[in-house]
Design an enzyme around this catalytic site. Sequence first.
Site, short mmCIF file in Angstrom:
data_model
loop_
_atom_site.label_atom_id
_atom_site.label_comp_id
_atom_site.label_asym_id
_atom_site.label_seq_id
_atom_site.Cartn_x
_atom_site.Cartn_y
_atom_site.Cartn_z
N ALA A 173 -13.75 -54.98 -21.99
CA ALA A 173 -13.09 -56.25 -21.66
C ALA A 173 -13.17 -57.23 -22.83
CB ALA A 173 -13.73 -56.85 -20.41
N SER A 217 -22.44 -57.70 -36.23
CA SER A 217 -21.25 -57.99 -35.43
C SER A 217 -21.17 -59.44 -34.95
CB SER A 217 -21.24 -57.00 -34.27
OG SER A 217 -20.13 -57.17 -33.47
N ARG A 263 -27.17 -55.78 -15.76
CA ARG A 263 -27.69 -54.69 -16.61
C ARG A 263 -28.44 -55.29 -17.79
NH1 ARG A 263 -24.35 -54.85 -20.92
NH2 ARG A 263 -25.23 -53.02 -21.89
C1 LIG Z 1 -20.85 -57.46 -22.03
C2 LIG Z 1 -20.56 -57.14 -23.45
O1 LIG Z 1 -19.58 -57.62 -23.98
N1 LIG Z 1 -21.44 -56.32 -24.07
C3 LIG Z 1 -21.28 -55.92 -25.46
C4 LIG Z 1 -22.59 -55.97 -26.20
O2 LIG Z 1 -23.48 -55.05 -25.61
P1 LIG Z 1 -24.70 -55.42 -24.67
O3 LIG Z 1 -25.39 -54.10 -24.46
O4 LIG Z 1 -24.09 -55.98 -23.42
O5 LIG Z 1 -25.50 -56.45 -25.39
O6 LIG Z 1 -22.38 -55.58 -27.56
C5 LIG Z 1 -21.92 -54.25 -27.71
C6 LIG Z 1 -21.81 -53.96 -29.20
O7 LIG Z 1 -20.89 -54.77 -29.82
C7 LIG Z 1 -20.59 -54.07 -26.99
O8 LIG Z 1 -20.18 -52.75 -27.08
C8 LIG Z 1 -20.75 -54.49 -25.54
O9 LIG Z 1 -19.53 -54.44 -24.86
MG LIG Z 2 -18.33 -56.00 -33.56
#
Ligand SMILES: CC(=O)N[C@H]1[C@@H](OP(=O)(O)O)O[C@H](CO)[C@@H](O)[C@@H]1O
Ligand SMILES: [Mg+2]
Length: 544
Positions: A372, A65, A499
Amino acid sequence: MAQFEGVSQMSAVHPKPVGLVLQYGTAGFRTNSKQLDHVMFRMGLLATLRSKKTKATIGVMVTASHNPEEDNGVKLVDPMGEMVTPAWEGYATQLANAEQEGLLTALKDVIEREAISIAQEASVFVGKDTRPSSESLSQAVLDGVHALESHSKDYGLVTTPQLHYMVCCQNTQGRYGDATVKGYYQKLSQAFIQLTKNVPNRTDDQKALLVDGANGIGALKVCEMETYLKKELQLSVFNDGSSGKLNHRCGADYVKVQQRAPTGVEMSAGERCWSYDGDADRIVYYYSDSAGRFHLLDGDKIATLISTYLKELLTQAGLDLQIAVVQTAYANGSSTHYLEDTMKVIVRCTKTGVKHLHHAAQEFDIGVYFEANGHGTVLFSIEAEEKIQQLAQDSNTNDKRKNTALLLQNTVNLINQTVGDAISDMLLIEAVLAIRGMTVQQWDAIYTDLPNRQLKVKVADRRVIDTTDAERRTVGPAGLQEAIDIPVNKHRQARSFVRPSGTEDVVRVYAEADTQESADALAHEVSLAVYRLAGGVGEEPKPL
Ligand SMILES: CC(=O)N[C@H]1[C@@H](OP(=O)(O)O)O[C@H](CO)[C@@H](O)[C@@H]1O
Ligand SMILES: [Mg+2]
């Protein structure tokens, strides 16, 4: 059994580095691509078992991603196109971490615990993004699938949401659509053309859009789709991967977190631009005004526009369907207030990660969910789709209600309900703006975002951070929540939470307040609290 011999032989070709431990995180496994060969092979095995268990086709997508180009990852897709169920995330972790000699035992353990009939036929769909490592890693997945003698279909280069779509089409025997990339383009573009065809006076200006493809798969696929759109949208695609590096200073995550335009896009005042992420399941929208100020319309603004539009259509159609918006703690406070107080829709907050939002959205007739950062979609319950269809076909309905039902029907067809989809979301928003005769400035003015800041803090072990209340508060380590509350109470309209990331080895800090200075100061104060109380490593966080 012969199949297990095949597994043993092939697994020797994809050996696990001794001692390496990885975890199925927020969106599958994700790390440097060099560490993933054995994981891919094993996910091919696991997808086959999941297929035998569910007697349905399972998807495996090779992508990391928005992560840097050197990384890669893998996510599993369940039969209706949704993320794999949590119990199997646990199996994924076990299988990925079994040492070479323990692999068969780990595999047999899953078979036993899930009472899987190994003789059952299996089918696995595989897709990959444009990372250089994706080629050999997706081959490793296929090796795993074939080691257990499963059928496979390699879709090659596709966006993540396209692969989810294919799995759903296949398992609904084509009711959701044709399980081909062409079928996907046809279904979405027809819905878009139907939705916009009666909009009066759509000028070329309103059809023109800039797209930042993050130098990834989304750029390739949206270009492929353009001919199907019959000039109803005119796209200028930048960061198409021909020269730049994937996600480097571009793409949806960069734009959202940095709150600035990507490099590589020639954008003049008032021009409307979309950014996709590296696998095209996220999207954000933005423009610069004549004073050069950058305006971001993120997932919260997208959710607001879509739910306003749907609510209006439901009223016009006289359909009594409950609509809800699902967000995470990262949703801007202004968006939540607007949705609850002005629009009067139900708002739910879940933990980060699409699987949580998707699940919560399924509880309503119509569930609009967006993170968001621009990852989201809309889910319609079976009853909701049936009611819309009945109304569209009802000969006793007056023309106005019937037309509204047709609009709703085409809206349903335009949406990829399996998962957030940058291309589908882009078409939906463009259709909604056209139908409502709304400019991007008018959309932007629906509410004003609270200034906010996201930061990352490095700690020795991010698992020491324990959260509750949909990640809005911490319960560990001791004293951290109190240390967050103190600065929050010093600022106006302030909110902050921390978090552990599920995709990167960092703790994420979010803060919002009435001014950018306040949001920045608060984010810094909270970062310091994390650094001091949760085992920060490296240099102490500095003020912005
Ligand atoms: C703050 C933020 O944007 N976190 C993202 C990011 O996750 P984290 O667990 O925060 O690394 O990647 C995820 C997968 O793409 C998405 O679902 C999520 O919203
Ligand atoms: Mg993605």
